[in-house]
Scaffold this motif. Structure first.
Motif, mmCIF file in Angstrom:
data_model
loop_
_atom_site.group_PDB
_atom_site.id
_atom_site.type_symbol
_atom_site.label_atom_id
_atom_site.label_comp_id
_atom_site.label_asym_id
_atom_site.label_seq_id
_atom_site.Cartn_x
_atom_site.Cartn_y
_atom_site.Cartn_z
ATOM 1 N N SER A 146 69.508 -23.229 -28.266
ATOM 2 C CA SER A 146 69.221 -22.079 -28.062
ATOM 3 C C SER A 146 68.092 -21.820 -28.387
ATOM 4 N N CYS A 147 67.056 -22.299 -28.484
ATOM 5 C CA CYS A 147 65.602 -21.745 -28.652
ATOM 6 C C CYS A 147 64.940 -22.671 -28.792
ATOM 7 N N ARG A 148 63.922 -23.238 -27.921
ATOM 8 C CA ARG A 148 62.672 -23.735 -27.745
ATOM 9 C C ARG A 148 61.089 -23.217 -28.022
ATOM 10 N N GLU A 149 60.190 -23.785 -28.217
ATOM 11 C CA GLU A 149 58.892 -23.327 -28.072
ATOM 12 C C GLU A 149 58.115 -24.829 -27.470
ATOM 13 N N LEU A 150 57.866 -24.390 -26.438
ATOM 14 C CA LEU A 150 56.547 -24.963 -25.648
ATOM 15 C C LEU A 150 54.806 -24.824 -25.543
ATOM 16 N N ALA A 151 53.858 -25.429 -25.279
ATOM 17 C CA ALA A 151 52.149 -25.097 -25.829
ATOM 18 C C ALA A 151 52.059 -26.125 -24.869
ATOM 19 N N VAL A 152 51.140 -25.324 -24.273
ATOM 20 C CA VAL A 152 50.188 -26.704 -23.291
ATOM 21 C C VAL A 152 48.017 -25.952 -23.858
ATOM 22 N N ARG A 153 47.572 -26.404 -24.399
ATOM 23 C CA ARG A 153 46.106 -26.781 -24.981
ATOM 24 C C ARG A 153 44.900 -26.916 -23.827
ATOM 25 N N GLY A 154 44.700 -25.721 -23.738
ATOM 26 C CA GLY A 154 43.625 -25.935 -22.718
ATOM 27 C C GLY A 154 42.270 -26.873 -22.953
ATOM 28 N N PRO A 155 41.314 -26.999 -21.882
ATOM 29 C CA PRO A 155 40.172 -28.146 -21.975
ATOM 30 C C PRO A 155 39.980 -27.141 -23.956
ATOM 31 N N ARG A 156 39.114 -28.154 -24.289
ATOM 32 C CA ARG A 156 38.638 -28.021 -25.824
ATOM 33 C C ARG A 156 36.609 -26.803 -24.951
ATOM 34 N N LEU A 157 36.347 -26.256 -25.754
ATOM 35 C CA LEU A 157 34.916 -25.620 -25.921
ATOM 36 C C LEU A 157 33.576 -26.830 -25.434
ATOM 37 N N GLN A 158 33.339 -26.908 -24.687
ATOM 38 C CA GLN A 158 32.160 -27.852 -24.010
ATOM 39 C C GLN A 158 31.009 -27.705 -25.211
ATOM 40 N N LEU A 159 30.602 -28.263 -25.775
ATOM 41 C CA LEU A 159 29.029 -28.044 -27.051
ATOM 42 C C LEU A 159 28.187 -27.963 -25.459
ATOM 43 N N ARG A 160 27.675 -29.117 -24.604
ATOM 44 C CA ARG A 160 26.779 -28.910 -24.627
ATOM 45 C C ARG A 160 26.654 -28.059 -22.735
ATOM 46 N N SER A 161 27.891 -28.266 -21.739
ATOM 47 C CA SER A 161 28.062 -26.819 -21.462
ATOM 48 C C SER A 161 26.798 -25.556 -21.527
ATOM 49 N N LEU A 162 27.599 -25.099 -23.557
ATOM 50 C CA LEU A 162 27.215 -24.662 -24.024
ATOM 51 C C LEU A 162 25.832 -24.313 -24.140
ATOM 52 N N SER A 163 25.672 -25.210 -24.552
ATOM 53 C CA SER A 163 23.565 -25.552 -24.846
ATOM 54 C C SER A 163 23.352 -25.901 -23.948
ATOM 55 N N ALA A 164 23.590 -25.810 -22.330
ATOM 56 C CA ALA A 164 22.563 -25.706 -21.438
ATOM 57 C C ALA A 164 22.882 -24.408 -20.980
ATOM 58 N N ALA A 165 23.805 -23.842 -20.929
ATOM 59 C CA ALA A 165 23.523 -22.084 -20.387
ATOM 60 C C ALA A 165 22.406 -21.570 -21.291
ATOM 61 N N THR A 166 22.729 -21.655 -22.867
ATOM 62 C CA THR A 166 21.856 -21.091 -23.947
ATOM 63 C C THR A 166 20.649 -21.296 -23.361
ATOM 64 N N SER A 167 20.050 -22.557 -23.091
ATOM 65 C CA SER A 167 18.835 -23.261 -22.810
ATOM 66 C C SER A 167 18.103 -22.377 -21.987
ATOM 67 N N ALA A 168 19.178 -22.142 -20.905
ATOM 68 C CA ALA A 168 18.211 -22.131 -19.380
ATOM 69 C C ALA A 168 18.078 -20.293 -19.682
ATOM 70 N N VAL A 169 18.968 -19.733 -20.143
ATOM 71 C CA VAL A 169 18.469 -18.724 -20.847
ATOM 72 C C VAL A 169 17.153 -18.279 -21.066
ATOM 73 N N TRP A 170 17.667 -19.016 -22.928
ATOM 74 C CA TRP A 170 15.635 -19.571 -23.525
ATOM 75 C C TRP A 170 14.812 -19.302 -23.068
ATOM 76 N N LEU A 171 15.029 -20.741 -21.756
ATOM 77 C CA LEU A 171 13.780 -21.043 -21.224
ATOM 78 C C LEU A 171 13.061 -19.498 -20.407
#
Length: 164
Positions: free
Chosen positions: A1-26
């Motif tokens: 009578s009770c059920r919990e279902l969970a879906v995990r999204g993709p993890r934060l990509q350090l590569r894309s975060l570093s690329a965006a930060t580098s682009a702004v700083w450059l």
């Protein structure tokens, strides 16, 4: 009578975060080289930090879960990367059905799970469609498993308890 279902999204990509930060700083360094104003560099650091905090707290969802309790209702929870959680509760009396719907987006068929809410004025009608797992966008085979689990619990609600 009770059920919990969970879906995990993709993890934060350090590569894309570093690329965006580098682009702004450059870009900021280029402006600094032209203007020779150190406020440009300070502003770039400040903007990237504030942008990251906003992204982690309001945009990036790590996990979405669905708690279905046949006697009470359905609770939908979104957990953000910052630790913040957003919860919505739908009473079981409002739930008409749970369905897998499809949509066409950019020459691609997308499947998503949604809750149909019963129209209070028309018992046969639907007043609202509440989409689930909007951020994680699970594949169809995963949606089918969640759908089957939800339907089992909804069927328990519809069948009257047997007396002995």
């Amino acid at each position: 009578s009770c059920r919990e279902l969970a879906v995990r999204g993709p993890r934060l990509q350090l590569r894309s975060l570093s690329a965006a930060t580098s682009a702004v700083w450059l870009a900021a360094y280029g402006l600094f080289a032209i203007s020779e104003n150190s406020m440009v560099l300070s502003a770039a650091i400040f903007i990237t930090l504030i942008g990251l905090i906003i992204y982690l707290h309001f945009v990036k969802i790590d996990q979405e879960s669905l708690l279905v309790i046949s006697s009470l209702g359905i609770q939908v929870t979104s957990s953000y990367a910052s630790g913040k959680e957003s919860t919505t509760f739908i009473e079981m009396g409002q739930v008409k059905d749970v369905v897998i719907n499809e949509a066409i987006h950019m020459q691609k068929v997308i499947y998503y799970l949604c809750i149909l809410l019963q129209d209070p004025e028309d018992p046969q009608g639907v007043s609202e469609v509440v989409p689930l797992f909007q951020s994680s966008k699970p594949r169809l085979d995963c949606l089918i498993e969640v759908y089957k689990s939800c339907q089992e619990i909804l069927e328990q609600r519809k069948t009257p308890p047997q007396s002995s």
